[in-house]
Design a protein around this motif. Structure first.
Motif, PDB file in Angstrom:
ATOM      1  N   GLN A   1      -0.965  -0.768  13.323  1.00 52.06           N
ATOM      2  CA  GLN A   1      -0.833  -1.809  12.626  1.00 52.06           C
ATOM      3  C   GLN A   1       0.199  -0.907  11.246  1.00 52.06           C
ATOM      4  OE1 GLN A   1      -2.758  -2.145  14.590  1.00 52.06           O
ATOM      5  NE2 GLN A   1      -2.530  -4.207  15.337  1.00 52.06           N
ATOM      6  N   ILE A   2      -0.837   0.503  11.547  1.00 52.51           N
ATOM      7  CA  ILE A   2      -0.044   0.965  10.306  1.00 52.51           C
ATOM      8  C   ILE A   2       1.130   1.835   9.629  1.00 52.51           C
ATOM      9  CG2 ILE A   2      -0.514   3.390  10.956  1.00 52.51           C
ATOM     10  CD1 ILE A   2      -3.188   4.092   8.750  1.00 52.51           C
TER      11      ILE A   2
ATOM     12  N   LEU B   1       0.843  -1.274  -0.342  1.00 51.38           N
ATOM     13  CA  LEU B   1      -0.216  -0.042  -0.053  1.00 51.38           C
ATOM     14  C   LEU B   1       0.956   1.293   0.016  1.00 51.38           C
ATOM     15  CD1 LEU B   1      -2.427   0.840   0.243  1.00 51.38           C
ATOM     16  CD2 LEU B   1      -2.857   1.196   2.521  1.00 51.38           C
ATOM     17  N   MET B   2       0.456   1.791  -0.849  1.00 54.04           N
ATOM     18  CA  MET B   2       1.512   3.491  -1.081  1.00 54.04           C
ATOM     19  C   MET B   2       0.638   4.757  -0.681  1.00 54.04           C
ATOM     20  SD  MET B   2       3.092   2.013  -4.212  1.00 54.04           S
ATOM     21  CE  MET B   2       1.432   1.339  -4.827  1.00 54.04           C
ATOM     22  N   VAL B   3      -0.421   4.552  -0.800  1.00 55.85           N
ATOM     23  CA  VAL B   3      -1.946   5.205  -0.405  1.00 55.85           C
ATOM     24  C   VAL B   3      -3.157   5.161   0.202  1.00 55.85           C
ATOM     25  CG1 VAL B   3      -3.530   7.374  -1.770  1.00 55.85           C
ATOM     26  CG2 VAL B   3      -1.097   6.898  -2.988  1.00 55.85           C
ATOM     27  N   HIS B   4      -3.296   5.017   1.188  1.00 55.93           N
ATOM     28  CA  HIS B   4      -4.200   5.715   2.298  1.00 55.93           C
ATOM     29  C   HIS B   4      -4.695   6.560   2.424  1.00 55.93           C
ATOM     30  CE1 HIS B   4      -6.665   3.760   4.685  1.00 55.93           C
ATOM     31  NE2 HIS B   4      -5.456   2.901   6.642  1.00 55.93           N
ATOM     32  N   GLN B   5      -5.494   7.201   1.488  1.00 58.68           N
ATOM     33  CA  GLN B   5      -6.950   8.102   1.869  1.00 58.68           C
ATOM     34  C   GLN B   5      -8.655   8.255   1.793  1.00 58.68           C
ATOM     35  OE1 GLN B   5      -7.353  10.270  -1.817  1.00 58.68           O
ATOM     36  NE2 GLN B   5      -6.538  11.873  -0.784  1.00 58.68           N
TER      37      GLN B   5
ATOM     38  N   SER C   1       5.516   0.219   4.636  1.00 57.10           N
ATOM     39  CA  SER C   1       6.857   0.617   4.973  1.00 57.10           C
ATOM     40  C   SER C   1       6.704   1.344   3.102  1.00 57.10           C
ATOM     41  CB  SER C   1       7.885  -0.514   4.259  1.00 57.10           C
ATOM     42  OG  SER C   1       7.698  -1.630   3.699  1.00 57.10           O
ATOM     43  N   TYR C   2       6.325   1.209   2.010  1.00 56.07           N
ATOM     44  CA  TYR C   2       5.680   1.749   1.166  1.00 56.07           C
ATOM     45  C   TYR C   2       4.695   2.889   1.056  1.00 56.07           C
ATOM     46  CZ  TYR C   2       8.029  -1.959  -1.684  1.00 56.07           C
ATOM     47  OH  TYR C   2       8.942  -2.708  -1.939  1.00 56.07           O
TER      48      TYR C   2
ATOM     49  N   LEU D   1       5.447   6.051  13.873  1.00 56.47           N
ATOM     50  CA  LEU D   1       5.087   6.799  12.304  1.00 56.47           C
ATOM     51  C   LEU D   1       6.721   6.031  11.557  1.00 56.47           C
ATOM     52  CD1 LEU D   1       2.141   9.113  12.522  1.00 56.47           C
ATOM     53  CD2 LEU D   1       2.526   7.249  11.945  1.00 56.47           C
ATOM     54  N   ASN D   2       7.202   6.463  12.679  1.00 60.21           N
ATOM     55  CA  ASN D   2       8.895   6.976  12.398  1.00 60.21           C
ATOM     56  C   ASN D   2       9.571   5.461  11.709  1.00 60.21           C
ATOM     57  OD1 ASN D   2       9.558   5.101  14.390  1.00 60.21           O
ATOM     58  ND2 ASN D   2      11.311   5.693  14.729  1.00 60.21           N
ATOM     59  N   SER D   3       8.645   4.278  10.942  1.00 59.42           N
ATOM     60  CA  SER D   3       8.800   2.504  10.917  1.00 59.42           C
ATOM     61  C   SER D   3       8.760   3.045   9.809  1.00 59.42           C
ATOM     62  CB  SER D   3       8.176   1.538  11.456  1.00 59.42           C
ATOM     63  OG  SER D   3       8.694   1.790  13.222  1.00 59.42           O
TER      64      SER D   3
END
Length: 813
Positions: free
Chosen positions: A529-530, A512-516, A534-535, A554-556
């Motif tokens: 889990q979000i 997943l690259m975009v989560h809107q 990594s992408y 979020l730094n992950s």
């Protein structure tokens, strides 16, 4: 045979000077160099080194001058690595008098403005390849050039930015000339006819103007002519029809006009013909293709030509690619297409076709990869049609139910037609194999079936791009069946009525690259889990009812920790056909404005959690994704201080923390955010002095209002001195200091009285001065009123404003 010690030492110094982080140089030389020499004892003794090929290696740094001592070198290739190789003085190249082949692609040569003088002394040079070398000057006139045996001159993707030099056409032995992508200006000179042995000419992607030189028709050996993406005007020279060996002719994206020369149809060796995006007009008949039996590629799109061929015409060619978009082919569907059995891509959009789709079309199309028929008036029933190719038929008059799709269909768009039926039955149809469908856009399609059935249907596609369509407004929750989309790359369900908790299993979608999910009714915590995504480069969840704290992990998300996108091609091109790309686009709110991002979308890094009920502090870990460009946490219930490490996000361009309960001083470290161009800290509880820097003081005062204890520019409220005068103690017996202070106080009071009486006395004694003075005060009062009252009204409005859920300003990017 004795060792050539001079050449041996030169090679050793060359090796030692290069940066070789991979420690592969010794092996590279053994594998990529041909050496004439003897083995003496244990070490190899280089007698005559004639061939060095390090193309594509990862070596960097200054190319040492000692390389010029290899006087027997005939072949030198140091290019292709793009790893930072550069030359500060190119004069050493002139000592390689035996050099026949030189390639230094991606080597920075711009530091030496006399690079060509050094090269011109190489009398034996046959091939010169210097693409992407940051060259910005080419000698306009050259009296003498020593390399008269030059056969290949390849200098693309530099930045010469001047007229073509006449001496370029003095190399009678030249058979390949590539000066593409150089911003060259002016016209193609008639002296190009001197290059009688030329077979390959590439002058594309420049700024050439004027007419295409008729002298090109004299170059009998020309096989490849690439002149596209310039500003050439006038008609295509009819002399081009004399080039009997011509196989590729690319003239697209220019300003050519007139008609297509008929004698081009006599070029029996022509394989590729491209004239797209010009002002070419006139009739195209069978004569224009009379002897083009080898033609495979034809692109005449975005011109004004009119195809006027007979209904039973059988072309002499078998095309693999044809694009006639925005030409005039109709009103009948071109029957000659059914003779093309090798076709892979067909573009017939906006062709003025007003006809029923012929029965042969669907069976004939079964072997094609891509069919584009959009913006015509083609009609027919698709209920029994079986599609085996990616299909775009937007804005036509098709009726019936959605067609059957084979597993090979990757893109299916059929917006603005008159189809009906159940979309779930269409998506859930049985297939022999796993479906490759990634793009489905049935905009303005009337279907029966609820949200759940749609999601359940979508879940059969492992790499589906899930996005909301213009005429569909989803409600309910995200069903568990969507978990089956194991390669889900994009979720765009903005502006719906979806509700419930954000599913934790979404963290399993590692692609997943975009989560809107902006502007829905989701509630609850943001799942930890979000952070496994990594992408992920776009996390867009504003205008919901999310609560809890901001995840500290979020730094992950590694994709946000870099400005270079390792998945750019995967993201920007959902499906890569043989001849077509399908770009993604997204509406995002950055810097307070909703904009459409398409071409630059892979470069965007954004976290937007605004307009929710998030509480707690801003986690320090949010500073770790240093590639982040936009951070919006406004309109929440956040407390605490701004993390001191906020400056670690060095590429941050926009930061909005307004309308929270944040407190403390604004960190001085924000002055290090050199890319910051939008910042809003208004309506919090910040205190102290606003950090001073040219960048911070350039922001509007409105970005800091609503913080009663905040002072300093750009606010009008001045800061008091942090500390009073030091070292004054009345009890220390130092009477001299107290006496001096008393003397200064008496002097200041006396001066004030004298000055006040002097001014007021003058105004009382001289009536004209009094009138002028009070008139000045009235004008000043009016000016202050006009300047302040509108801003006060603006303040009152924004103190009452709710969280803006949808913005209306949309611009293209």
């Amino acid at each position: 045979m004795a060792c050539n010690e001079k050449e041996k030492q030169a090679l050793l110094r060359f090796i030692q000077a290069l940066k070789d982080p991979t420690k592969r140089l010794s092996l590279g030389l053994l594998l990529k160099t041909h050496v004439d020499g003897l083995v003496s004892n244990v070490t190899t003794c280089l007698v005559i080194l004639t061939y060095v090929n390090l193309w594509g290696a990862s070596y960097g740094g200054l190319i040492p001058h000692q390389l010029g001592n290899l006087s027997s070198l005939r072949h030198l290739d140091l290019g292709g690595g793009n790893s930072g190789l550069y030359v500060d003085n190119f004069s050493w190249i002139s000592y390689l008098s035996s050099l026949h082949y030189l390639c230094m692609s991606w080597v920075d040569l711009h530091r030496d403005v006399h690079w060509f003088d050094s090269l011109s002394l190489l009398s034996s040079l046959s091939e010169l390849r210097l693409p992407n070398c940051q060259l910005n000057n080419m000698i306009s006139s050259l009296g003498y050039v020593n390399f008269t045996s030059l056969t290949v001159l390849c200098l693309p993707s530099n930045n010469f930015s001047h007229n073509m030099s006449n001496w370029l056409f003095n190399f009678s032995s030249l058979w390949s000339l590539d000066l593409s992508d150089n911003s060259l200006k002016g016209q193609i000179l008639s002296t190009i006819s001197n290059l009688q042995n030329l077979y390959h000419l590439n002058l594309s992607v420049n700024m050439l103007t004027g007419r295409i030189s008729e002298s090109l028709g004299q170059l009998k050996h020309l096989e490849i002519v690439l002149l596209f993406s310039n500003s050439s005007c006038g008609p295509i020279p009819s002399q081009m029809g004399n080039l009997s060996s011509l196989s590729s002719l690319y003239l697209g994206n220019d300003k050519l006009n007139g008609t297509l020369p008929r004698n081009l149809g006599l070029l029996s060796n022509l394989v590729e013909l491209s004239t797209e995006n010009n002002f070419i007009e006139g009739m195209i008949t069978e004569v224009n293709f009379a002897k083009l039996s080898k033609l495979k590629y034809l692109d005449m799109s975005y011109t004004s030509v009119v195809f006027n061929v007979t209904h039973n015409w059988i072309p002499p060619f078998q095309l693999e690619y044809i694009s006639l978009a925005y030409c005039k082919v109709g009103p009948k569907f071109p029957a000659w297409l059914q003779t093309q059995r090798s076709l892979q891509a067909l573009y017939l959009s906006s062709r003025g076709i007003v006809d029923t789709a012929p029965n042969w079309l669907w069976k004939w199309a079964s072997h094609i990869d891509l069919i584009v028929l959009s913006y015509n008036q083609i009609y027919g029933d698709l209920s029994q049609v079986m599609l085996n190719a990616s299909f775009n038929a937007n804005s036509n008059r098709f009726v019936g139910q959605l067609p059957h799709l084979s597993p090979n269909v990757a893109v299916f768009t059929i917006a603005n037609n008159s189809l009906s039926g159940e979309i779930s039955s269409f998506l859930c149809q049985k297939m022999n194999g796993r479906s490759k469908l990634e793009i489905l856009r049935p905009i303005k399609y009337c279907f029966i079936g609820g949200t759940s059935s749609l999601f359940d249907a979508v879940a059969i596609f492992d790499s589906f791009r899930l996005r909301k369509q213009l005429s569909i407004r989803f409600s309910g929750g995200i069903p568990l069946s969507l978990r089956n989309c194991t390669s889900l790359g994009l979720i765009d369900l903005a502006k719906n009525k979806l509700t419930g908790n954000l599913p934790s299993w979404m963290g399993e979608r590692t692609h997943l690259m975009v989560h809107q999910l902006r502007s829905n009714e989701f509630f609850g915590d943001i799942p930890q889990q979000i952070c496994r995504l990594s992408y992920l480069i776009v996390l867009d969840l504003p205008n919901n009812r999310l609560s809890g704290s901001i995840p500290r992990c979020l730094n992950s998300i590694s994709a946000m920790a870099t400005t270079h996108n390792p998945i750019e091609d995967k993201f920007n091109t959902v499906v890569d056909y043989s001849y077509s790309r399908y770009p993604e686009h997204l509406l995002l709110v950055i810097k307070g404005r909703e904009s459409k991002y398409s071409r630059i979308l892979p470069l965007v890094r954004i976290v937007d959690l605004s307009c929710n009920n998030l509480s707690g502090g801003i986690p320090t870990e949010i500073s770790s994704p240093f590639g982040l460009q936009s951070l919006n946490l406004s309109w929440n219930q956040l407390t605490g201080r701004i993390p001191q490490k906020i400056a670690d996000i060095e590429y941050l361009e926009s930061r909005d923390l307004s309308n929270n309960h944040l407190s403390g001083e604004i960190p001085v470290s924000i002055t290090n955010l050199t890319f910051l161009s939008h910042m809003d800290l208004s309506y919090n509880n910040f205190s102290g002095r606003i950090p001073s820097s040219t960048q911070i003081q350039s922001f509007n005062a409105l970005d800091f209002v609503g913080n009663p204890e905040l002072c300093g520019a750009p606010l009008l409220k001045n800061c008091t001195e942090d500390e009073g005068p030091q070292g004054v103690n009345p009890s220390d017996g130092n009477g001299e200091i107290l006496e001096r202070s008393w003397f200064y106080n008496i002097g200041m009071e006396t001066g004030f009285v004298v000055g006040f009486l002097g001014v007021c006395g003058s105004l009382l004694c001289k009536r004209a001065w009094g009138h002028a003075y009070f008139k000045f005060l009235d004008n000043m009062k009016d000016g202050v009123y006009v300047a302040t009252i509108p801003k006060l009204n603006w303040f009152r409005y924004h103190l009452r404003r709710p969280c803006i859920r949808d913005t209306a300003s949309v611009s293209e990017r």
